[in-house]
Motif scaffolding. Structure first.
Motif, PDB file in Angstrom:
ATOM      1  N   VAL A 106       0.832  -1.188   0.043  1.00  0.00           N
ATOM      2  CA  VAL A 106       0.014  -0.128  -0.154  1.00  0.00           C
ATOM      3  C   VAL A 106       0.947   1.274   0.075  1.00  0.00           C
ATOM      4  N   GLY A 107       1.109   1.829  -1.171  1.00  0.00           N
ATOM      5  CA  GLY A 107       1.981   2.949  -1.295  1.00  0.00           C
ATOM      6  C   GLY A 107       1.409   4.229  -0.676  1.00  0.00           C
ATOM      7  N   ALA A 108       1.938   5.371  -0.955  1.00  0.00           N
ATOM      8  CA  ALA A 108       1.592   6.855  -0.475  1.00  0.00           C
ATOM      9  C   ALA A 108       0.107   6.978  -1.009  1.00  0.00           C
ATOM     10  N   LEU A 109       0.162   6.832  -2.412  1.00  0.00           N
ATOM     11  CA  LEU A 109      -0.973   7.444  -3.227  1.00  0.00           C
ATOM     12  C   LEU A 109      -2.405   6.582  -2.840  1.00  0.00           C
ATOM     13  N   LEU A 110      -1.947   5.144  -2.987  1.00  0.00           N
ATOM     14  CA  LEU A 110      -3.227   4.265  -2.690  1.00  0.00           C
ATOM     15  C   LEU A 110      -3.584   4.641  -1.056  1.00  0.00           C
ATOM     16  N   ARG A 111      -2.699   4.740  -0.184  1.00  0.00           N
ATOM     17  CA  ARG A 111      -3.260   5.062   1.317  1.00  0.00           C
ATOM     18  C   ARG A 111      -4.013   6.116   1.443  1.00  0.00           C
TER      19      ARG A 111
END
Length: 259
Positions: A106-111
């Motif tokens: 779960v990368g920054a954008l998805l988070r």
């Protein structure tokens, strides 16, 4: 442990292909075995989960989530208190066709996209909810996979042993000692490990310890403490086993983003 039913609420629609139902849950709670008509990304922004599905089990820290396809039975155990935020994805929009389960980073954008859905809640305008859903699906399809899977058996005696060891991965009892507690012979359990899981008791326990260890390291726990918690004699012994399994010591493995 206390068993709870899955969260209630409407499923996703063609117009709004991604929805969610967030709730705060304490540690040692189990969301009992169930399935859905839609797909689900099981995720918690904080806390650590264990997800059992499709004949396997995964330890899921906040940096990861697990995709579960429609109609796949699964169970979620809260290893730490967490805000459980399962994303519900319309069956026609599954991001990983043909896969029952997949662990993703779960990368920054998805988070942040998930957080926007949580913050908006039921009051989120339909158009914005749909746009966020489309962005989530696009980002999810490109998310790196991060699998550390522990297979689970069907035999009830062996499953009981495996679940107990997963609750206490640092337990150093031998297979003979586990056999006496299970009321079975050591030879029987050894055969079941090979026939049902394709590995020895020692190999399976190592998988469990490494799965727990990788998740604890990802959460920032010092290596010496991870080694101690998992029953290794020293940090160097744990590092050697980690290197043997993953081809790199924990420091290099995590620095390269391979978790």
């Amino acid at each position: 442990m206390r068993t709870l039913p899955p969260a209630a609420g409407p499923g996703p629609t063609c117009e709004r292909p991604v929805g969610l139902s967030a709730r705060d849950l304490p540690a040692d709670v189990v969301v009992g075995a169930h399935s859905h008509e839609w797909g689900q990304l099981t995720y918690a922004a904080d806390g650590m989960l264990r997800v059992s599905a499709d004949g396997g089990s995964w330890i899921v820290p906040p940096q990861r989530a697990i995709w579960i396809a429609p109609h796949v039975e699964h169970e979620v155990t809260l290893l730490e208190a967490a805000r459980l935020t399962p994303l519900r994805v319309h069956a026609t929009r599954a991001p990983f066709p043909g896969e029952n389960c997949r662990v993703v980073e779960v990368g920054a954008l998805l988070r942040e996209l998930i957080a926007a859905l949580v913050t908006g809640g039921d009051g989120l305008p339909e158009r914005r909810a749909a746009l966020l859903g489309e962005l989530i699906l696009d980002e999810l399809a490109q998310a790196p996979t991060r699998p550390i899977r522990v297979p689970l058996p069907r035999d009830k005696r062996l499953l009981h042993l495996c679940r107990a060891l997963m609750e206490a991965p640092g337990d150093s009892r031998t297979l003979g000692e586990w056999a006496r507690a299970a009321g079975a012979s050591e030879r029987t359990l050894a055969r079941l490990f090979e026939t049902e899981l394709g590995m020895s008791f020692g190999q399976w326990r190592r998988q469990v310890r490494l799965a727990h260890g990788a998740s604890l390291i990802a959460r920032g726990m010092p290596l010496w403490q991870v080694a101690e918690q998992l029953g290794y004699a020293s940090q160097s012994a744990f590092t050697a086993m980690f290197r043997k399994t993953f081809g790199a010591p924990p420091s290099a493995y995590f620095a390269a983003g391979l978790t």
